[in-house]
Design a protein around this motif. Sequence first.
Motif, PDB file in Angstrom:
ATOM      1  N   LYS A 286      -6.069   7.523  -5.878  1.00  0.00           N
ATOM      2  CA  LYS A 286      -4.861   7.499  -6.710  1.00  0.00           C
ATOM      3  C   LYS A 286      -5.096   8.093  -8.092  1.00  0.00           C
ATOM      4  O   LYS A 286      -4.136   8.442  -8.785  1.00  0.00           O
ATOM      5  CB  LYS A 286      -4.376   6.053  -6.875  1.00  0.00           C
ATOM      6  N   SER A 308       1.147  10.874 -11.505  1.00  0.00           N
ATOM      7  CA  SER A 308       2.211  10.092 -10.873  1.00  0.00           C
ATOM      8  C   SER A 308       3.006   9.234 -11.856  1.00  0.00           C
ATOM      9  O   SER A 308       4.103   8.782 -11.550  1.00  0.00           O
ATOM     10  CB  SER A 308       1.617   9.193  -9.783  1.00  0.00           C
ATOM     11  N   ASN A 369      -3.128  -1.830  -6.792  1.00  0.00           N
ATOM     12  CA  ASN A 369      -1.760  -2.294  -6.560  1.00  0.00           C
ATOM     13  C   ASN A 369      -0.748  -1.155  -6.694  1.00  0.00           C
ATOM     14  O   ASN A 369      -1.071  -0.070  -7.192  1.00  0.00           O
ATOM     15  CB  ASN A 369      -1.406  -3.410  -7.545  1.00  0.00           C
ATOM     16  N   GLU A 370       0.482  -1.426  -6.279  1.00  0.00           N
ATOM     17  CA  GLU A 370       1.574  -0.454  -6.451  1.00  0.00           C
ATOM     18  C   GLU A 370       2.041  -0.516  -7.902  1.00  0.00           C
ATOM     19  O   GLU A 370       2.839  -1.377  -8.272  1.00  0.00           O
ATOM     20  CB  GLU A 370       2.716  -0.767  -5.484  1.00  0.00           C
ATOM     21  N   TRP A 372       3.404   2.149  -9.621  1.00  0.00           N
ATOM     22  CA  TRP A 372       4.534   3.055  -9.892  1.00  0.00           C
ATOM     23  C   TRP A 372       5.297   3.332  -8.613  1.00  0.00           C
ATOM     24  O   TRP A 372       4.876   2.994  -7.531  1.00  0.00           O
ATOM     25  CB  TRP A 372       4.056   4.361 -10.524  1.00  0.00           C
TER      26      TRP A 372
END
Length: 372
Positions: A286, A308, A369-370, A372
């Motif tokens: 990521k 992102s 973790n998520e 965005w």
Amino acid sequence: MKNYYFDNSTTSFPKPKEVSEEMYNFLMNVGGTYGRVNTKRGKETTQKIEECREILAKKFIGTKNDANIIFTSGATRSVNDILIGLDLHDCKILISTLEHNAVLRPVYKLNKNKNVEYEIIPSLEGGLIDIDALKNIIKKDKISLVIVNMESNISGVIQPIDKIKEAIGDIPLLIDATQAVGVHEVKADEWNIDFITFTGHKGLLGPTGTGGFYVKNPAKLNPAYFGGGFGDGYETPFSVPEIYEAGTPNTVGIIGLLAALKNRPIWNITIEDLVNTINKIENLNKYKIVWSKNKDTQGFVFSITTDSISMSDLAHKLYEDYNIECRYGFHCAFLAHNFYKNSNGAIRFSFSPYTTKEDLKYLINTLGNELW
């Protein structure tokens, strides 16, 4: 919920408890001035400041010449004092690709006002200085000074200072050791370093407003400012360190710094722990990780970036939702970010002896973790 402080490259937190205790005691019970006094409190103050100077010299800067440790308000002031004191003009100097603005901006002023040309020394992929390229530059040009950031405040890459000095020979070398002192070994005498700048509130765990510089040969460095001091007449007597310390010193700050030097905590994490953390974050696929790419040249700081989400939005989310304190942006070092091709800046994580392995695990899990 626990607070996770990962911003030690800005300023260390927490400090050893003795720092505030000794500063409070000084303000409430001692309160003496520094220098030539005949009072008990004045003598105690002077003794403690000189003790701090001696410990810095022998244990943290690596020199037997403690009088050559000069107290200032910090590394930025120290860099300016040295560059002004060298009276550089109509010459050429070299700086590294990873310099902080504390170096770059004074050098830029010298370029504009004193006709001092500066060239950036090429670096290898992770940020290490290209020694061969450095040797080629000094073969073809007359260089008056080389400035190197010992540890990057972006990637944590640690430069091979001994090899750099060996490569440049008698050319004066100024080391910005702001991120390194108190964390990594510095050997001023063994490496034959001419100038070293440092701050007290980062790796040394002392209070802000403290720091200084080391000068190998005071005869080659003019004082940058004047006033106060001992002696009669218009001229300031040349005595080291007094010639560089006109005015009343930050006595309470230096008392706090002394307490930090005498009460060093043991590190809870190792470089291996840090590199493992970097690898696990990298495996999340990521983020781009900004680091040295080699554990042998890595300090306790690295950065991440992604296209992102904006760095400011991500940093705010980490703080507001996960209690992680970190630093986002360009970290007063846009030259370094340009080298690492971080067009949007980065988020930096920097650690201290108080950081635990559990803290690093929390960081890995949070970044997974998520967000965005």
